[in-house]
Design a protein around this motif. Structure first.
Motif, short mmCIF file in Angstrom:
data_model
loop_
_atom_site.label_atom_id
_atom_site.label_comp_id
_atom_site.label_asym_id
_atom_site.label_seq_id
_atom_site.Cartn_x
_atom_site.Cartn_y
_atom_site.Cartn_z
N ALA A 73 3.29 2.04 7.63
CA ALA A 73 3.08 3.49 7.46
C ALA A 73 3.12 3.87 5.98
O ALA A 73 2.30 4.66 5.52
CB ALA A 73 4.12 4.27 8.25
N GLU A 78 -0.08 2.66 4.32
CA GLU A 78 -1.24 3.48 4.68
C GLU A 78 -1.19 4.84 4.00
O GLU A 78 -2.20 5.35 3.54
CB GLU A 78 -1.30 3.66 6.19
CG GLU A 78 -2.57 4.41 6.62
CD GLU A 78 -2.77 4.41 8.11
OE1 GLU A 78 -3.15 5.47 8.63
OE2 GLU A 78 -2.55 3.37 8.75
N GLU A 79 0.00 5.42 3.92
CA GLU A 79 0.12 6.76 3.35
C GLU A 79 0.06 6.78 1.83
O GLU A 79 -0.53 7.67 1.23
CB GLU A 79 1.44 7.38 3.83
CG GLU A 79 1.57 8.84 3.48
CD GLU A 79 2.71 9.51 4.21
OE1 GLU A 79 3.12 10.59 3.75
OE2 GLU A 79 3.18 9.00 5.24
N SER A 93 0.63 7.61 9.24
CA SER A 93 1.55 8.16 8.26
C SER A 93 2.99 8.04 8.75
O SER A 93 3.25 7.78 9.93
CB SER A 93 1.23 9.63 8.00
OG SER A 93 1.58 10.42 9.14
#
Length: 84
Positions: free
Chosen positions: A65, A68-69, A2
């Motif tokens: 990030a 993915e988040e 994250s």
């Protein structure tokens, strides 16, 4: 990973890096925090501008990030980048 985890990880590098390298991590840490805040405020064009002006490695880290988040579709739609 994250965005917050990336921020935390970069902060830990600041604390443990040799003094001559800390400045690099400080800049990246600030950039990651700023991008995270801009995304929270839904200021996607400002976040994209910030990301586009980052060095290659930290830019790749923040894009991964974000993907993915929030998902790859979000990354493509808001920032014009795609993670394969």
């Amino acid at each position: 990973m994250s965005i917050q985890k990336l921020i935390d990880q970069t902060h830990s590098y600041i604390m443990t890096a040799p003094k001559d390298l800390r400045g690099l991590y400080v800049v990246d840490h600030g950039d990651f925090r700023q991008v995270g805040r801009l995304i929270e405020m839904k200021e996607f064009s400002k976040a994209a501008e910030k990301i586009n002006n980052m060095d290659t490695e930290p830019r790749e880290q923040i894009l991964l990030a974000i993907a993915e988040e929030f998902g790859n579709d979000f990354l493509v739609n808001k920032f014009g980048y795609e993670v394969a």
